[in-house]
Design a protein around this motif. Structure first.
Motif, PDB file in Angstrom:
ATOM      1  N   ASP A   1      56.089  -5.411  28.927  1.00  9.18           N
ATOM      2  CA  ASP A   1      55.134  -6.371  29.485  1.00  9.18           C
ATOM      3  C   ASP A   1      53.758  -6.244  28.837  1.00  9.18           C
ATOM      4  OD1 ASP A   1      57.078  -7.381  31.130  1.00  9.18           O
ATOM      5  OD2 ASP A   1      56.460  -6.216  32.893  1.00  9.18           O
ATOM      6  N   GLU A   2      53.326  -5.009  28.576  1.00  6.62           N
ATOM      7  CA  GLU A   2      52.031  -4.802  27.925  1.00  6.62           C
ATOM      8  C   GLU A   2      52.039  -5.385  26.520  1.00  6.62           C
ATOM      9  OE1 GLU A   2      50.740  -0.592  30.109  1.00  6.62           O
ATOM     10  OE2 GLU A   2      51.820  -0.587  28.193  1.00  6.62           O
ATOM     11  N   PHE A   3      53.146  -5.205  25.815  1.00  7.63           N
ATOM     12  CA  PHE A   3      53.251  -5.731  24.458  1.00  7.63           C
ATOM     13  C   PHE A   3      53.165  -7.254  24.462  1.00  7.63           C
ATOM     14  CE2 PHE A   3      55.633  -7.545  20.962  1.00  7.63           C
ATOM     15  CZ  PHE A   3      55.149  -6.851  19.864  1.00  7.63           C
ATOM     16  N   ARG A   4      53.918  -7.891  25.342  1.00  3.20           N
ATOM     17  CA  ARG A   4      53.922  -9.359  25.379  1.00  3.20           C
ATOM     18  C   ARG A   4      52.554  -9.898  25.781  1.00  3.20           C
ATOM     19  NH1 ARG A   4      59.113 -11.443  25.189  1.00  3.20           N
ATOM     20  NH2 ARG A   4      58.570 -13.350  26.303  1.00  3.20           N
TER      21      ARG A   4
ATOM     22  N   PRO B   1      58.144  -5.055  19.992  1.00  7.43           N
ATOM     23  CA  PRO B   1      57.613  -3.831  19.391  1.00  7.43           C
ATOM     24  C   PRO B   1      58.671  -3.140  18.546  1.00  7.43           C
ATOM     25  CG  PRO B   1      58.130  -3.472  21.703  1.00  7.43           C
ATOM     26  CD  PRO B   1      58.338  -4.936  21.447  1.00  7.43           C
ATOM     27  N   ALA B   2      58.269  -2.661  17.385  1.00  6.83           N
ATOM     28  CA  ALA B   2      59.177  -1.900  16.523  1.00  6.83           C
ATOM     29  C   ALA B   2      58.979  -0.405  16.706  1.00  6.83           C
ATOM     30  CB  ALA B   2      58.956  -2.276  15.056  1.00  6.83           C
ATOM     31  N   GLY B   3      57.953  -0.027  17.491  1.00  7.59           N
ATOM     32  CA  GLY B   3      57.676   1.392  17.669  1.00  7.59           C
ATOM     33  C   GLY B   3      56.978   1.951  16.447  1.00  7.59           C
ATOM     34  N   GLY B   4      56.943   3.282  16.344  1.00  7.42           N
ATOM     35  CA  GLY B   4      56.379   3.927  15.164  1.00  7.42           C
ATOM     36  C   GLY B   4      57.432   4.056  14.075  1.00  7.42           C
ATOM     37  N   MET B   5      57.007   4.507  12.902  1.00  2.00           N
ATOM     38  CA  MET B   5      57.934   4.631  11.780  1.00  2.00           C
ATOM     39  C   MET B   5      58.657   5.971  11.758  1.00  2.00           C
ATOM     40  SD  MET B   5      55.990   2.782   8.613  1.00  2.00           S
ATOM     41  CE  MET B   5      57.534   2.662   7.717  1.00  2.00           C
ATOM     42  N   TYR B   6      58.178   6.933  12.538  1.00  2.00           N
ATOM     43  CA  TYR B   6      58.757   8.273  12.475  1.00  2.00           C
ATOM     44  C   TYR B   6      59.987   8.375  13.366  1.00  2.00           C
ATOM     45  CZ  TYR B   6      54.133   9.090  10.548  1.00  2.00           C
ATOM     46  OH  TYR B   6      52.996   9.016   9.798  1.00  2.00           O
ATOM     47  N   GLN B   7      60.994   9.109  12.878  1.00  2.00           N
ATOM     48  CA  GLN B   7      62.226   9.255  13.643  1.00  2.00           C
ATOM     49  C   GLN B   7      62.794  10.655  13.499  1.00  2.00           C
ATOM     50  OE1 GLN B   7      65.214   6.217  13.770  1.00  2.00           O
ATOM     51  NE2 GLN B   7      63.952   4.771  12.624  1.00  2.00           N
ATOM     52  N   GLY B   8      63.108  11.249  14.655  1.00  2.00           N
ATOM     53  CA  GLY B   8      63.920  12.445  14.723  1.00  2.00           C
ATOM     54  C   GLY B   8      65.171  12.103  15.498  1.00  2.00           C
TER      55      GLY B   8
ATOM     56  N   THR C   1      49.716  -8.444  25.212  1.00  2.00           N
ATOM     57  CA  THR C   1      48.763  -8.167  24.136  1.00  2.00           C
ATOM     58  C   THR C   1      48.992  -9.081  22.932  1.00  2.00           C
ATOM     59  OG1 THR C   1      48.604  -5.856  24.812  1.00  2.00           O
ATOM     60  CG2 THR C   1      47.878  -6.394  22.574  1.00  2.00           C
ATOM     61  N   TYR C   2      50.233  -9.166  22.452  1.00  2.00           N
ATOM     62  CA  TYR C   2      50.502  -9.843  21.189  1.00  2.00           C
ATOM     63  C   TYR C   2      51.087 -11.246  21.363  1.00  2.00           C
ATOM     64  CZ  TYR C   2      49.555  -5.398  18.922  1.00  2.00           C
ATOM     65  OH  TYR C   2      48.944  -4.265  18.482  1.00  2.00           O
ATOM     66  N   LEU C   3      52.165 -11.361  22.125  1.00  2.00           N
ATOM     67  CA  LEU C   3      52.834 -12.650  22.207  1.00  2.00           C
ATOM     68  C   LEU C   3      51.938 -13.716  22.827  1.00  2.00           C
ATOM     69  CD1 LEU C   3      55.363 -14.269  21.671  1.00  2.00           C
ATOM     70  CD2 LEU C   3      56.265 -13.525  23.886  1.00  2.00           C
ATOM     71  N   SER C   4      51.150 -13.345  23.809  1.00  2.72           N
ATOM     72  CA  SER C   4      50.236 -14.314  24.426  1.00  2.72           C
ATOM     73  C   SER C   4      49.254 -14.864  23.405  1.00  2.72           C
ATOM     74  CB  SER C   4      49.477 -13.660  25.585  1.00  2.72           C
ATOM     75  OG  SER C   4      50.352 -13.292  26.620  1.00  2.72           O
ATOM     76  N   PHE C   5      48.714 -13.991  22.567  1.00  6.55           N
ATOM     77  CA  PHE C   5      47.776 -14.448  21.539  1.00  6.55           C
ATOM     78  C   PHE C   5      48.471 -15.357  20.532  1.00  6.55           C
ATOM     79  CE2 PHE C   5      46.195 -13.950  17.201  1.00  6.55           C
ATOM     80  CZ  PHE C   5      44.908 -14.445  17.347  1.00  6.55           C
ATOM     81  N   LEU C   6      49.651 -14.956  20.076  1.00  2.10           N
ATOM     82  CA  LEU C   6      50.356 -15.733  19.067  1.00  2.10           C
ATOM     83  C   LEU C   6      50.691 -17.131  19.573  1.00  2.10           C
ATOM     84  CD1 LEU C   6      52.805 -12.978  17.738  1.00  2.10           C
ATOM     85  CD2 LEU C   6      50.716 -13.796  16.627  1.00  2.10           C
TER      86      LEU C   6
END
Length: 380
Positions: A304-307, A333-340, A309-314
């Motif tokens: 919900d925070e992502f939408r 959201p794609a998250g960060g690039m780091y993965q373990g 923040t970003y989708l509403s603006f777009l």
């Protein structure tokens, strides 16, 4: 003068641990006797000296299993957590170490208040001396190529007076990485397991991963029905430009490869940000019109925070709103690039739900949290 004395103390301590037994036997050193005696009394089975080969550092010798450690990034940090050795003492940037993946794993804490950020307007050798870790999973070439004012002599100093610097920057591609191999996620995790002597947990993790990912892949739609996505890092929370990423072979893209999605930027002249540090505006995105947009963002946000923040603006932007993905609400959201091992499972689960909502329920759990927690704690 203070630094010289500090380094002498560290060197003396480590020399005692390394050579104390032989020196005491010959009667040459008295000052090390108490320390050497303490080491002998607290020794545990399986702590004889051993070596692990980790390019580019090569063969790295350990007198005993490290009790404290430092990770270059969240990939290596997550590997240690997954093997049950806890969080590292420090990472380069704590803001990039996202621990939300641990929130629902029994026995794990999502907190990171006790993890130090090496980067504080730069990185100094003194910070390594102060932390005094037993091993640094940091690629020495990362330090000399990306960290200002670091030379090979600085890396050598930390390695000789504190502990080995022996990571391998494998999450993305770098020009200075041409002389030695990149590690896959589980190749790197195996190195960490060898250092910490947790190979039994490593084998259990790898089996758990293979079974979990195999089960997910069996439920994927045919390749012709899988979407093509664009991976982008927005320039701000109200973006007018983006930093593009091309789905590649490095660990940062493992979950996208496992889910078999296509790269919407393939066939275009858009280079990955990791190659040319370039950015794009909406014009090429409108030309390509990706089915789905995935954003690498500066921090973790709930759905919900992502939408908001970003989708509403777009949707309110005259240009961005023309994109099919924006009109359909397919911006995620794609998250960060780091993965373990743990963060990879978490990212794969979330991406599967986002990509294939008709097959995977919004709240469906695609990996067994309890089983993962058992592996981490050593209940194999």
């Amino acid at each position: 003068m203070h630094r010289r004395k500090q380094l002498q103390r560290r060197a003396t301590r480590r020399d005692c641990l390394k050579h104390g037994a032989g020196l005491l036997a010959s009667g040459l050193v008295a000052g090390c006797s108490d320390l050497a005696g303490q080491t002998e009394r607290t020794a545990t089975p399986g702590t004889d000296p051993y070596s692990v080969t980790i390019p580019p550092a090569g063969e790295v010798r350990f007198e005993s299993v490290p009790e404290t450690w430092v990770a270059e990034n969240a990939s290596w940090a997550d590997m240690g957590v997954a093997l049950g050795v806890g969080k590292p003492s420090a990472v380069v940037l704590t803001g990039e170490y996202r621990t939300w993946h641990y929130e629902d794993i029994p026995g794990l804490s999502a907190g990171k208040d006790d993890v130090t950020s090496l980067w504080q307007d730069g990185i100094t050798k003194e910070r390594f001396y102060d932390i005094d870790a037993g091993v640094h999973f940091i690629d020495p070439n990362y330090m000399t190529n990306l960290i200002p004012n670091w030379k090979q002599a600085d890396v050598d100093s930390v390695t000789e007076t504190v502990a080995p610097m022996c990571g391998n920057t494998s999450f993305s591609t770098y020009s200075w990485h041409e002389g030695y191999p990149y590690f896959s996620l589980y190749e790197a995790t195996e190195k960490v397991a060898n250092v910490f002597k947790r190979t039994d947990r490593f084998e259990a993790l790898r089996t758990f991963h293979d079974e979990t990912i195999g089960g997910i892949r069996e439920r994927l739609p045919p390749k012709s029905e899988r979407p093509e996505i664009a991976l982008l890092s927005p320039g701000s929370t109200e973006p007018k430009k983006f930093y593009p990423y091309r789905i590649g072979e490095r660990t940062a893209y493992k979950h996208w490869r496992d889910l078999g999605v296509g790269d919407a930027l393939a066939g275009s002249d858009i280079e990955s940000f990791t190659s040319d540090r370039g950015s794009i505006d909406y014009e090429p995105l409108l030309d390509i019109d990706p089915e789905m947009l995935f954003f690498y963002t500066d921090e973790h946000r709930t759905r919900d925070e992502f939408r908001e923040t970003y989708l509403s603006f777009l949707r309110e932007d005259a240009t961005a709103s023309q994109l099919t993905a924006v009109q359909n609400g397919d911006v995620y959201p794609a998250g960060g690039m780091y993965q373990g091992p743990i963060s990879n499972l978490s990212k794969t689960e979330r991406a599967a739900r986002q990509l294939f909502g008709e097959e995977f329920g919004e709240n469906e759990r695609l990996y067994d949290r309890q089983r993962l927690g058992d592996i981490v704690s050593g209940e194999l």
